[in-house]
Design an enzyme around this catalytic site. Structure first.
Site, PDB file in Angstrom:
ATOM      1  N   SER A 227      95.158  85.545  84.536  1.00 24.44           N
ATOM      2  CA  SER A 227      95.956  86.491  85.305  1.00 24.44           C
ATOM      3  C   SER A 227      95.883  86.296  86.894  1.00 24.44           C
ATOM      4  CB  SER A 227      95.621  87.657  84.854  1.00 24.44           C
ATOM      5  OG  SER A 227      94.245  88.097  85.622  1.00 24.44           O
ATOM      6  N   LYS A 228      96.482  87.149  87.485  1.00 22.21           N
ATOM      7  CA  LYS A 228      96.660  86.891  89.118  1.00 22.21           C
ATOM      8  C   LYS A 228      95.336  86.940  89.756  1.00 22.21           C
ATOM      9  CE  LYS A 228      99.860  87.350  92.163  1.00 22.21           C
ATOM     10  NZ  LYS A 228     100.236  85.994  92.000  1.00 22.21           N
ATOM     11  N   ARG A 229      94.402  87.598  89.066  1.00 21.83           N
ATOM     12  CA  ARG A 229      93.094  87.725  89.502  1.00 21.83           C
ATOM     13  C   ARG A 229      92.499  86.259  89.551  1.00 21.83           C
ATOM     14  NH1 ARG A 229      88.612  88.738  86.482  1.00 21.83           N
ATOM     15  NH2 ARG A 229      89.745  88.524  84.668  1.00 21.83           N
TER      16      ARG A 229
END
Ligand code: GLU
Length: 499
Positions: free
Chosen positions: A251-253
């Site tokens: 994910s973006k994380r």
């Protein structure tokens, strides 16, 4: 003949996982000289994002994933935008209605909310309670005649299991009673994903559906649809999710997930395609660095691993470095310059390296810039690093690294070293790498230095401002006598007065 498709919805810029799906389908088509179709699933007009379609096609083009049929190309199985196929879906819904495989549901949104609330309070399984499924034909006709809006729902089997053979996971089965009577056609006449997807896969002759794991819960509904139409099913292959290095779903994380961000950051498409394909797919041997045609030759659905693949950015950087190193000087020049002029990466755009490269492209001979890139090619891992790494070649007064100056210019012999070098270089019109080597060796002898390195390091600091970089002799050859002289004179000002 194999026909596969990539069926994105234009709801945003494609992510790595999504593009991997495109890539797997493309590779399978290439492997068996089949056809790769791109179909745009734009039936949910509310989720359409401006620019998403362009990003989808741009991502494919950038990676070299060419489609045989689809947007901009057309083909014998069009239209390739679902929004242009509404008539086809309606016709197919009529077939299902006539066969009683689907039914009209007149429940209003308020009734459905109430139903859900009742189920929640009474601890009942949630989902549509099928109250419209068993209405008589007369009742349905009357409701329709009264102008009441309706949706069309798929009549799912009420018991037993729905199963299919997944090419990656093996047998997959779902209990029918846990599955909802899926809406196929909305009250505005637009189809849902399930109907449009199955009808199109069938009409477009799709033989294999490779898609992400997140769609596996939809597949039993699709199986029921195929059966209801009396159609043969394609082969399904659900590719496992991609995880970040910490084991959580990517994910973006974990950093950038948008495919095109990698282009903007200075990754090469060859590296990104190679890297993405190997997340969760293996050619069955130890190979890691593979061109698109090598991957196509080795591709098989069986090679897709049933366990989640891991996105390892270190590996991508390593691959990118490899692909940068394998470029010819001319190709490297074109690649860096075209990336440099088109990237939208803000950090890069605002950097001093970027400004220096822009000026260099305008004012320096192309051979000079090409050679500067070539000399840094070994070390650089991203296209974006060339501008900064080569900056000292492009500017008149390279920034002097204070630590390098402190370490080397404090040596008592450095003042004399710079003077001798100046004397050696003055009067020459060119310097080859061999000349530079001889000059340095001559100075080492005349200053009575023990080691060559004692001359090389301060000279490097004087000419480049840095303590590391490409071969001193080669960089001297590129700088040429004029620049060398200017830099030696300027460096002399950094030598402490006492030495
Ligand atoms: N439109 C779906 C998507 O956005 C397609 C899923 C499928 O391949 O069936 O991924």
């Amino acid at each position: 003949m194999i026909r596969v498709r990539y069926a994105p919805s234009p709801t945003g810029s494609p992510h790595v996982g999504n593009i991997r799906t495109a890539l797997f389908n493309y590779l399978l088509a290439k492997r068996y000289s089949g056809t790769f179709v791109v179909r745009i699933e734009d039936t949910d007009q509310t989720r359409k994002v401006p620019g998403a379609l362009e990003d989808i096609l741009d991502s494919l083009r950038w990676l070299g994933i060419e489609w045989d049929e689809g947007p901009e190309r057309g083909g014998s199985h069009g239209p390739y935008f679902q929004s242009e196929r509404l008539e086809i879906y309606r016709r197919h819904v009529d077939i299902l209605l006539a066969a009683k495989r689907a039914y009209k549901c007149f429940c209003t949104p308020e009734e459905l909310t109430e139903m859900r609330e009742y189920q929640r309070i009474n601890n009942l399984p949630t989902g549509y309670d099928r109250r419209c499924r068993f209405r008589s034909d007369d009742e349905v006709e009357a409701l329709e005649a009264s102008g009441k809006p309706y949706v069309v729902r798929l009549a799912m089997p009420l018991e037993g299991e729905i199963e299919f053979q997944d090419a990656i996971r093996g047998r997959v089965a779902f209990e029918s009673r846990l599955l909802d009577d899926q809406v196929l056609l909305k009250s505005d006449g637009w189809p849902t994903y399930h109907l449009a997807n199955v009808v199109d896969d069938y009409l477009q002759g799709i033989t294999h559906v490779i898609r992400g794991d997140e769609w596996i819960n939809s597949t039993p509904k699709h199986v029921v649809l195929y059966n209801s139409f009396g159609w043969n099913m394609p082969i399904f292959a659900h590719a496992p999710i991609i995880k970040g290095p910490d084991g959580a779903k990517l994910s973006k994380r974990h950093g950038d997930t948008r495919c095109l961000d990698y282009r903007e950051k200075g990754f090469l498409s060859e590296a990104v395609a190679n890297f993405i394909a190997l997340i969760g797919w293996s050619p069955g041997d130890e190979r890691e660095l593979m061109t698109m045609s090598e991957m196509a030759e080795a591709f098989s659905v069986e090679g897709i691993q049933p366990n989640p693949g891991v996105f390892d950015i270190t590996k991508l950087l390593w691959m990118n470095g490899h692909y940068i190193r394998s470029k010819s000087p001319e190709d490297l020049f074109d690649t860096v310059v075209s990336w440099h002029t088109s990237t939208t990466d803000e950090e890069y755009r605002g950097s001093e390296g970027c400004a220096a490269l822009t000026a260099a492209i305008q004012s320096l001979p192309q051979e000079y810039v090409t050679e500067a890139f070539r000399l840094e090619q070994e070390r650089v891992k991203l296209l974006s690093e060339f501008a900064e790494a080569c900056r000292f070649f492009f500017v008149d007064e390279p920034e002097m690294d204070p630590q390098g100056v402190a370490k080397w210019f404090g040596q008592p012999y450095v003042g004399a070293l710079l003077e001798k070098l100046e004397a050696e270089v003055a009067g020459r019109s060119t310097i080859s790498a061999e000349d530079a080597e001889k000059i340095i060796d001559g100075v080492v002898v005349s200053l009575g230095l023990e080691k060559r390195a004692q001359a090389i390091h301060p000279t490097r600091v004087a000419l480049t401002g840095k303590t590391f970089g490409p071969s001193l002799f080669e960089l001297m050859a590129l700088l040429g006598p004029e620049r060398i002289l200017l830099r030696l004179r300027r460096a002399a000002q950094f030598v402490p007065a006492a030495s």
